[in-house]
Enzyme design. Structure first.
Site, PDB file in Angstrom:
ATOM      1  N   ARG A   1      -7.062 -11.349  -4.059  1.00 44.07           N
ATOM      2  CA  ARG A   1      -5.830 -12.055  -4.516  1.00 44.07           C
ATOM      3  C   ARG A   1      -5.779 -13.374  -3.991  1.00 44.07           C
ATOM      4  O   ARG A   1      -6.277 -13.551  -2.861  1.00 44.07           O
ATOM      5  CB  ARG A   1      -4.682 -11.472  -3.992  1.00 44.07           C
ATOM      6  CG  ARG A   1      -3.841 -10.500  -4.957  1.00 44.07           C
ATOM      7  CD  ARG A   1      -2.791  -9.644  -4.566  1.00 44.07           C
ATOM      8  NE  ARG A   1      -1.737 -10.319  -3.815  1.00 44.07           N
ATOM      9  CZ  ARG A   1      -0.780  -9.511  -3.349  1.00 44.07           C
ATOM     10  NH1 ARG A   1      -0.660  -8.459  -3.526  1.00 44.07           N
ATOM     11  NH2 ARG A   1       0.318 -10.279  -2.687  1.00 44.07           N
TER      12      ARG A   1
ATOM     13  N   ARG B   1      14.336 -10.689  -0.734  1.00 43.29           N
ATOM     14  CA  ARG B   1      13.511 -11.362   0.246  1.00 43.29           C
ATOM     15  C   ARG B   1      14.357 -12.512   0.868  1.00 43.29           C
ATOM     16  O   ARG B   1      13.569 -13.220   1.476  1.00 43.29           O
ATOM     17  CB  ARG B   1      12.360 -12.030  -0.508  1.00 43.29           C
ATOM     18  CG  ARG B   1      11.023 -10.912   0.030  1.00 43.29           C
ATOM     19  CD  ARG B   1       9.946 -11.733  -1.017  1.00 43.29           C
ATOM     20  NE  ARG B   1       8.686 -11.590  -0.494  1.00 43.29           N
ATOM     21  CZ  ARG B   1       7.816 -10.584  -0.853  1.00 43.29           C
ATOM     22  NH1 ARG B   1       8.033  -9.789  -1.744  1.00 43.29           N
ATOM     23  NH2 ARG B   1       6.652 -10.528  -0.545  1.00 43.29           N
TER      24      ARG B   1
ATOM     25  N   ARG C   1       2.582 -16.925   3.949  1.00 42.32           N
ATOM     26  CA  ARG C   1       3.573 -15.544   3.798  1.00 42.32           C
ATOM     27  C   ARG C   1       4.053 -15.190   4.901  1.00 42.32           C
ATOM     28  O   ARG C   1       5.378 -14.579   4.763  1.00 42.32           O
ATOM     29  CB  ARG C   1       2.585 -14.492   2.858  1.00 42.32           C
ATOM     30  CG  ARG C   1       2.197 -14.967   1.581  1.00 42.32           C
ATOM     31  CD  ARG C   1       0.947 -14.101   1.209  1.00 42.32           C
ATOM     32  NE  ARG C   1       1.180 -12.826   1.036  1.00 42.32           N
ATOM     33  CZ  ARG C   1       0.183 -11.952   0.806  1.00 42.32           C
ATOM     34  NH1 ARG C   1      -0.926 -12.426   0.668  1.00 42.32           N
ATOM     35  NH2 ARG C   1       0.485 -10.855   0.605  1.00 42.32           N
TER      36      ARG C   1
ATOM     37  N   ARG D   1      -8.309  -6.868   1.564  1.00 44.29           N
ATOM     38  CA  ARG D   1      -7.987  -6.414   0.364  1.00 44.29           C
ATOM     39  C   ARG D   1      -9.092  -6.818  -0.698  1.00 44.29           C
ATOM     40  O   ARG D   1      -8.928  -8.089  -0.934  1.00 44.29           O
ATOM     41  CB  ARG D   1      -6.653  -6.373   0.102  1.00 44.29           C
ATOM     42  CG  ARG D   1      -6.145  -5.906  -1.232  1.00 44.29           C
ATOM     43  CD  ARG D   1      -4.649  -5.852  -1.446  1.00 44.29           C
ATOM     44  NE  ARG D   1      -3.986  -7.002  -1.031  1.00 44.29           N
ATOM     45  CZ  ARG D   1      -2.577  -6.707  -1.192  1.00 44.29           C
ATOM     46  NH1 ARG D   1      -2.042  -5.794  -1.324  1.00 44.29           N
ATOM     47  NH2 ARG D   1      -2.026  -8.077  -0.565  1.00 44.29           N
TER      48      ARG D   1
ATOM     49  N   LYS E   1       4.199  -1.764   1.599  1.00 46.89           N
ATOM     50  CA  LYS E   1       5.552  -1.522   0.785  1.00 46.89           C
ATOM     51  C   LYS E   1       4.757  -0.888  -0.466  1.00 46.89           C
ATOM     52  O   LYS E   1       5.504  -0.023  -0.947  1.00 46.89           O
ATOM     53  CB  LYS E   1       6.081  -3.056   0.463  1.00 46.89           C
ATOM     54  CG  LYS E   1       6.897  -3.520   1.740  1.00 46.89           C
ATOM     55  CD  LYS E   1       7.674  -4.808   1.221  1.00 46.89           C
ATOM     56  CE  LYS E   1       6.897  -5.802   1.026  1.00 46.89           C
ATOM     57  NZ  LYS E   1       5.814  -6.525   1.555  1.00 46.89           N
TER      58      LYS E   1
HETATM   59  P1  AP5 Z   1       0.211  -2.856   0.496  1.00 51.36           P
HETATM   60  O1  AP5 Z   1       0.734  -1.688   0.138  1.00 51.36           O
HETATM   61  O2  AP5 Z   1      -0.148  -3.690  -0.676  1.00 51.36           O
HETATM   62  O3  AP5 Z   1       1.159  -3.795   1.211  1.00 51.36           O
HETATM   63  P2  AP5 Z   1       2.585  -4.405   0.969  1.00 51.36           P
HETATM   64  O4  AP5 Z   1       3.427  -4.519   2.078  1.00 51.36           O
HETATM   65  O5  AP5 Z   1       2.954  -4.205  -0.672  1.00 51.36           O
HETATM   66  O6  AP5 Z   1       1.779  -5.978   0.783  1.00 51.36           O
HETATM   67  P3  AP5 Z   1       1.888  -7.123  -0.254  1.00 51.36           P
HETATM   68  O7  AP5 Z   1       0.660  -8.080   0.087  1.00 51.36           O
HETATM   69  O8  AP5 Z   1       1.485  -6.400  -1.630  1.00 51.36           O
HETATM   70  O9  AP5 Z   1       2.959  -7.662  -0.062  1.00 51.36           O
HETATM   71  P4  AP5 Z   1       3.601  -9.132  -0.212  1.00 51.36           P
HETATM   72  O10 AP5 Z   1       5.015  -8.663   0.097  1.00 51.36           O
HETATM   73  O11 AP5 Z   1       3.203 -10.227   0.683  1.00 51.36           O
HETATM   74  O12 AP5 Z   1       3.224  -9.508  -1.838  1.00 51.36           O
HETATM   75  P5  AP5 Z   1       3.893  -9.202  -2.994  1.00 51.36           P
HETATM   76  O13 AP5 Z   1       3.050  -8.696  -4.378  1.00 51.36           O
HETATM   77  O14 AP5 Z   1       5.439  -8.388  -2.842  1.00 51.36           O
HETATM   78  O15 AP5 Z   1      -0.759  -2.736   1.512  1.00 51.36           O
HETATM   79  C1  AP5 Z   1      -1.753  -3.981   1.726  1.00 51.36           C
HETATM   80  C2  AP5 Z   1      -2.854  -3.595   2.209  1.00 51.36           C
HETATM   81  O16 AP5 Z   1      -3.154  -2.754   3.158  1.00 51.36           O
HETATM   82  C3  AP5 Z   1      -3.897  -2.727   0.921  1.00 51.36           C
HETATM   83  O17 AP5 Z   1      -5.001  -3.056   1.056  1.00 51.36           O
HETATM   84  C4  AP5 Z   1      -3.582  -1.398   1.574  1.00 51.36           C
HETATM   85  O18 AP5 Z   1      -4.317  -0.234   0.938  1.00 51.36           O
HETATM   86  C5  AP5 Z   1      -3.709  -1.279   2.900  1.00 51.36           C
HETATM   87  N1  AP5 Z   1      -2.751  -0.569   3.612  1.00 51.36           N
HETATM   88  C6  AP5 Z   1      -1.419  -0.157   3.336  1.00 51.36           C
HETATM   89  N2  AP5 Z   1      -0.992   0.797   4.135  1.00 51.36           N
HETATM   90  C7  AP5 Z   1      -2.135   1.005   5.050  1.00 51.36           C
HETATM   91  C8  AP5 Z   1      -2.160   1.829   6.246  1.00 51.36           C
HETATM   92  N3  AP5 Z   1      -1.054   2.657   6.641  1.00 51.36           N
HETATM   93  N4  AP5 Z   1      -3.304   1.906   6.780  1.00 51.36           N
HETATM   94  C9  AP5 Z   1      -4.495   1.153   6.305  1.00 51.36           C
HETATM   95  N5  AP5 Z   1      -4.227   0.145   5.435  1.00 51.36           N
HETATM   96  C10 AP5 Z   1      -3.026   0.143   4.755  1.00 51.36           C
HETATM   97  O19 AP5 Z   1       4.432 -10.736  -3.470  1.00 51.36           O
HETATM   98  C11 AP5 Z   1       3.396 -11.686  -3.539  1.00 51.36           C
HETATM   99  C12 AP5 Z   1       4.150 -13.249  -3.910  1.00 51.36           C
HETATM  100  O20 AP5 Z   1       5.183 -12.929  -4.952  1.00 51.36           O
HETATM  101  C13 AP5 Z   1       4.991 -13.450  -2.567  1.00 51.36           C
HETATM  102  O21 AP5 Z   1       4.246 -14.318  -1.608  1.00 51.36           O
HETATM  103  C14 AP5 Z   1       6.028 -14.476  -3.322  1.00 51.36           C
HETATM  104  O22 AP5 Z   1       5.265 -15.859  -3.598  1.00 51.36           O
HETATM  105  C15 AP5 Z   1       6.151 -13.977  -4.677  1.00 51.36           C
HETATM  106  N6  AP5 Z   1       7.399 -12.920  -4.837  1.00 51.36           N
HETATM  107  C16 AP5 Z   1       7.604 -11.763  -4.846  1.00 51.36           C
HETATM  108  N7  AP5 Z   1       8.807 -11.135  -4.688  1.00 51.36           N
HETATM  109  C17 AP5 Z   1       9.475 -12.135  -4.438  1.00 51.36           C
HETATM  110  C18 AP5 Z   1      11.010 -12.159  -4.109  1.00 51.36           C
HETATM  111  N8  AP5 Z   1      11.483 -11.277  -4.051  1.00 51.36           N
HETATM  112  N9  AP5 Z   1      11.509 -13.598  -3.862  1.00 51.36           N
HETATM  113  C19 AP5 Z   1      10.523 -14.535  -3.949  1.00 51.36           C
HETATM  114  N10 AP5 Z   1       9.084 -14.546  -3.973  1.00 51.36           N
HETATM  115  C20 AP5 Z   1       8.843 -13.263  -4.286  1.00 51.36           C
END
Ligand code: AP5
Length: 215
Positions: free
Chosen positions: A160, A88, A171, A127, A13
């Site tokens: 992280r 979410r 997660r 990562r 994402k």
């Molecule tokens: P990346 O692009 O970072 O993927 P992502 O889907 O954004 O993954 P995240 O880990 O950031 O998502 P998340 O939803 O768990 O975390 P968030 O920060 O939103 O890619 C991941 C990895 O893969 C990277 O190393 C990238 O380089 C690699 N990659 C990407 N595409 C690739 C490809 N095609 N091929 C190979 N490699 C690839 O949330 C964190 C925490 O915040 C949550 O757990 C929760 O506690 C809280 N939170 C956030 N939003 C909310 C909400 N709306 N409600 C409640 N709690 C929330």
């Protein structure tokens, strides 16, 4: 253009949101980044949220909704935005719908990224991030030039807190129980654009652009 990026942890994402941001000149609004920033600044909201995030659990809806509604009200969002990691839960989706109805600013498309579970875990455990904010690396897919060091500032890279395997499982579970129901929610509204996102970053971007051009 107002877009939602939906998908499990590690689906890409954040990676894809940055590309859409450049291509369509609309800001990426990542609740994960907003919450991490608040936690770093030790605001009351950030400190409360950090306890949930470090465990891999979702932050309670009222905290997240307030934060994102405030961010959506800033002038750079006037012609659109990409929501990355929000909504979410069904509760968050309903709050968003109410807010956007009030502003008569509907969502144009919900991009739903799908990736196999093993691949998601591989992406997340490998990562590494620069603690000074110079971006992300991956042990296998994007290794730094010098092992364990940021290419820009040579600071030691860190993992992280929630990218440890047990936290990743929490997660994933939160995604399956609380976020996956949004697929039906947005399919019912005719907004869902499913994308196979297990391939390269470029192939996923191409599919997203085709879906958005058709929206
Ligand atoms: P990346 O692009 O970072 O993927 P992502 O889907 O954004 O993954 P995240 O880990 O950031 O998502 P998340 O939803 O768990 O975390 P968030 O920060 O939103 O890619 C991941 C990895 O893969 C990277 O190393 C990238 O380089 C690699 N990659 C990407 N595409 C690739 C490809 N095609 N091929 C190979 N490699 C690839 O949330 C964190 C925490 O915040 C949550 O757990 C929760 O506690 C809280 N939170 C956030 N939003 C909310 C909400 N709306 N409600 C409640 N709690 C929330």
């Amino acid at each position: 253009m107002r877009i939602i990026l939906l998908g499990p942890p590690g689906a890409g994402k954040g990676t894809q949101a940055k590309r859409i941001e450049e291509r369509y000149e609309i800001p990426q609004l990542s609740t994960g980044d907003l919450l991490r920033d608040a936690a770093k600044r030790k605001t009351p909201l950030g400190t409360e949220a950090k306890a949930y995030m470090d465990e891999g659990r979702l932050v309670p809806d009222p905290l997240v909704v307030g934060l994102i509604v405030e961010r959506m009200g800033l002038p750079d969002c006037a012609s659109g935005f990409i929501l990355d990691g929000f909504p979410r839960t069904v509760g968050q989706a309903e709050s968003l719908e109410k807010e956007l109805d009030r502003k008569k600013s509907p969502i144009a498309a919900v991009i739903c990224l799908r990736v196999d579970r093993e691949k998601l875990i591989e992406r997340l455990v490998g990562r590494r991030i620069c603690p000074k904010g110079h971006g992300e690396y991956h042990l296998r897919f994007r290794p730094p030039k010098i092992e364990g060091r940021c290419d820009v500032c040579q600071t030691e890279l860190v993992q992280r807190e929630d990218d440890q395997e047990d936290k990743i499982r929490t997660r994933m579970k939160a995604y399956e129980t609380e976020t996956a129901p949004l697929i039906e929610f947005y399919r019912d509204r005719g907004l869902l654009k499913p994308i196979e996102a297990g391939g390269t970053v470029d192939s996923t971007t191409q599919q997203i652009e085709s879906a958005l051009n058709a929206a």
